[in-house]
Design an enzyme around this catalytic site. Structure first.
Site, PDB file in Angstrom:
ATOM      1  N   LYS A 112       0.186  -1.025   0.044  1.00  0.00           N
ATOM      2  CA  LYS A 112      -0.002   0.201  -0.420  1.00  0.00           C
ATOM      3  C   LYS A 112       1.001   1.468  -0.085  1.00  0.00           C
ATOM      4  O   LYS A 112       0.497   2.303  -0.600  1.00  0.00           O
ATOM      5  CB  LYS A 112      -1.293   0.491   1.126  1.00  0.00           C
ATOM      6  CG  LYS A 112      -2.023  -1.007   0.992  1.00  0.00           C
ATOM      7  CD  LYS A 112      -3.150  -0.770   1.944  1.00  0.00           C
ATOM      8  CE  LYS A 112      -4.543  -1.482   3.149  1.00  0.00           C
ATOM      9  NZ  LYS A 112      -5.232  -1.756   3.074  1.00  0.00           N
ATOM     10  N   LYS A 194      -4.182 -11.273  -6.956  1.00  0.00           N
ATOM     11  CA  LYS A 194      -5.382 -11.553  -6.335  1.00  0.00           C
ATOM     12  C   LYS A 194      -6.988 -10.215  -7.038  1.00  0.00           C
ATOM     13  O   LYS A 194      -6.406  -9.752  -7.104  1.00  0.00           O
ATOM     14  CB  LYS A 194      -5.709 -11.849  -4.631  1.00  0.00           C
ATOM     15  CG  LYS A 194      -4.929 -10.441  -3.877  1.00  0.00           C
ATOM     16  CD  LYS A 194      -5.670  -9.866  -2.134  1.00  0.00           C
ATOM     17  CE  LYS A 194      -5.219  -8.898  -2.309  1.00  0.00           C
ATOM     18  NZ  LYS A 194      -5.290  -8.966  -0.980  1.00  0.00           N
ATOM     19  N   LYS A 197     -10.916  -4.641  -4.265  1.00  0.00           N
ATOM     20  CA  LYS A 197     -11.487  -3.606  -4.733  1.00  0.00           C
ATOM     21  C   LYS A 197     -10.499  -2.128  -4.778  1.00  0.00           C
ATOM     22  O   LYS A 197     -11.077  -1.637  -5.501  1.00  0.00           O
ATOM     23  CB  LYS A 197     -12.480  -3.355  -3.347  1.00  0.00           C
ATOM     24  CG  LYS A 197     -11.667  -3.397  -2.045  1.00  0.00           C
ATOM     25  CD  LYS A 197     -12.429  -3.740  -0.978  1.00  0.00           C
ATOM     26  CE  LYS A 197     -12.356  -3.733   0.164  1.00  0.00           C
ATOM     27  NZ  LYS A 197     -13.148  -3.889   1.088  1.00  0.00           N
TER      28      LYS A 197
END
Ligand code: AMP
Ligand code: TRP
Length: 330
Positions: A112, A194, A197
Site C-alpha cells: 500500500k 488476488k 477492490k
C-alpha cells in the site's frame, strides 16, 4: 468463557466475490458454533484518504451486506469500529510494545505504501496494531479471514504473547481460521493477482456482490484463460483453477463431480455456467440488501455497539490496570 470469533471488513470500495468466498461465507458458517463479533472497520478505512460522505454510506451498505449474506443479528454482534473508543485506545497501549521493525516487515503495508508514494500516513503504518486491538479486545479464539491477513494475525499473536509476558495474563492468544478452499480468489483479468477492490485497473477482474446480472456475465465472459483446453483442477494453470474454485464453492459440488460434469466441454461453457450460478446466488442476496430498512439497521448497530462495549470495556480496563495506568477515574 465461550469460544469467540472476531472478524472485519473495511467499508471501502465494493465488496467482491473474494471477500465473500474467503471471509464472509465462513463467518455465516461459524456464527452458531461461536460467540461472534463482526466489525465494520471504518478506522482502518481512513488509513487511506476517504470521502466522508461515501465512507458513511459504505459503512451502512456493508452492514446491509453482512445481514444479507446471512449474519444473524440475534446470534452475532455486528459493530461499527468507530462506535467504540476502546479500539483506538487499546491501539495506543499496544503501540508502546510493538516495534517499528515488526511493522516495517508487513507486506500489506509495503504494497500500500508503494501505491501512496510520498503520502504514506502514520495510520497506514499502524494499521496492523489497530487490527490486533480489534481482535484482542474481545478475547478472541478464532479469526476467520482470507490468506492475505495471515501475517497480520501472526503479529497479533506476537503482541498478545509479549503483553501477557510483560504485564501478566491479559489477552487470549487468537488463531487465524483460513479456509482450505477459497482463501485466495484470484482476479478474473489477471489470475496471478488476488481479486481486489482497491486495484482500479483490475475492475474487470473483480465480481462485486452488488454487480447486476449483465455485468457479471460480461466479467466472466472476458475472464482470462490459460493454455490447454481440458477443464480440470490443476494448480499449474491458475486461471482455470480459479474459475473451478469459484464454481466449487458456489455449487458445493466435489472437484470430481465438477470435472466429470465438464468432461469434453470447453472454457466458454464453464464461463457461461459460472456466470449463471453466480447470478443465481447474487440476485436473492441483492434483494435482501435492498429490503433491510434504515430504522432496523440503526437498531441492530446500536444493540451491537452496546453488546460489544461490555466486553471491550472490560478488557481495556484490565489491560490499563495491568500496565499501571491508574488515575483518578480507575
Ligand atoms: P478487505 O477487502 O481487505 O477488507 O478484506 C476483507 C476480508 O476478505 C479479509 O478477510 C480478506 O482476507 C478477505 N479477502 C480479500 N480479498 C480476498 C480474495 N481475493 N480472496 C479471498 N479472500 C479475500
Ligand atoms: N485488515 C483486515 C482486511 O483488510 C480487516 C480487519 C481489521 C480485520 N480488523 C480486523 C480482520 C480484525 C479480522 C479481524 O481484510
Amino acid at each position: 468463557m465461550p469460544k469467540r470469533i472476531f472478524s472485519g471488513v473495511q467499508p471501502t470500495g465494493n465488496i467482491h466475490l473474494g471477500n465473500y468466498l474467503g471471509a464472509l461465507r465462513n463467518w455465516v458458517a461459524l456464527q452458531r458454533e461461536y460467540e461472534s463479533f463482526f466489525c465494520i472497520v471504518n478506522l482502518h478505512a481512513i488509513t487511506i484518504a476517504q470521502d466522508p460522505e461515501t465512507l458513511a454510506e459504505k459503512t451502512r451498505e456493508l452492514a446491509r451486506i453482512y445481514l444479507a449474506v446471512g449474519i444473524d443479528p440475534e446470534v452475532s454482534t455486528i459493530l461499527v469500529q468507530s462506535d467504540l473508543s476502546e479500539h483506538a485506545e487499546l491501539t495506543w497501549l499496544l503501540n508502546c510494545i510493538t516495534r517499528m521493525s515488526e511493522l516495517e516487515r508487513m507486506t500489506q503495508f509495503k504494497d500500500k505504501a508503494r501505491k501512496q508514494q510520498e503520502n504514506v500516513g502514520v495510520g497506514l503504518f499502524d494499521y496492523p496494531v489497530l487490527m490486533a486491538s480489534d481482535i484482542l479486545l474481545y478475547q478472541t479464539d478464532l479469526v476467520p479471514v482470507g490468506e492475505d491477513q495471515k501475517q497480520h494475525l501472526e503479529l497479533t499473536r506476537d503482541i498478545a504473547i509479549r503483553f501477557n509476558r510483560d504485564y501478566g495474563e491479559t489477552f487470549r492468544v487468537p488463531e487465524a481460521f483460513i479456509p482450505q478452499v477459497g482463501a485466495r480468489i484470484m482476479s478474473l483479468a489477471d489470475p496471478t493477482k488476488k481479486m481486489s477492490k482497491s486495484d482500479e485497473e483490475s475492475e474487470a477482474g473483480c465480481v462485486m456482490l452488488l454487480d447486476d446480472a449483465d455485468v457479471v456475465r460480461r466479467k466472466f465472459k472476458r475472464a482470462v484463460t490459460d493454455s490447454g483446453t481440458e477443464i480440470r483442477f490443476d494448480s499449474t494453470r491458475p486461471a482455470i483453477n480459479n474459475l473451478l474454485t469459484i464454481y466449487q464453492l458456489l455449487t458445493q459440488k466435489s472437484p470430481e463431480e465438477i470435472e466429470i460434469h465438464f468432461a469434453g466441454k470447453g472454457y466458454s461453457q464453464l464461463k457461461a455456467e459460472l456466470a449463471e450460478i453466480t447470478i443465481e446466488f447474487l440476485q436473492p442476496f441483492q434483494e435482501r440488501v435492498s429490503r433491510i430498512d434504515d430504522d432496523k439497521l440503526d437498531e441492530i448497530l446500536k444493540a451491537g455497539a452496546a453488546r460489544a462495549q461490555l466486553i471491550a470495556g472490560a478488557t481495556l480496563a484490565q489491560a490499563k490496570h495491568n500496565m499501571g495506568l491508574i488515575g483518578a477515574r480507575s
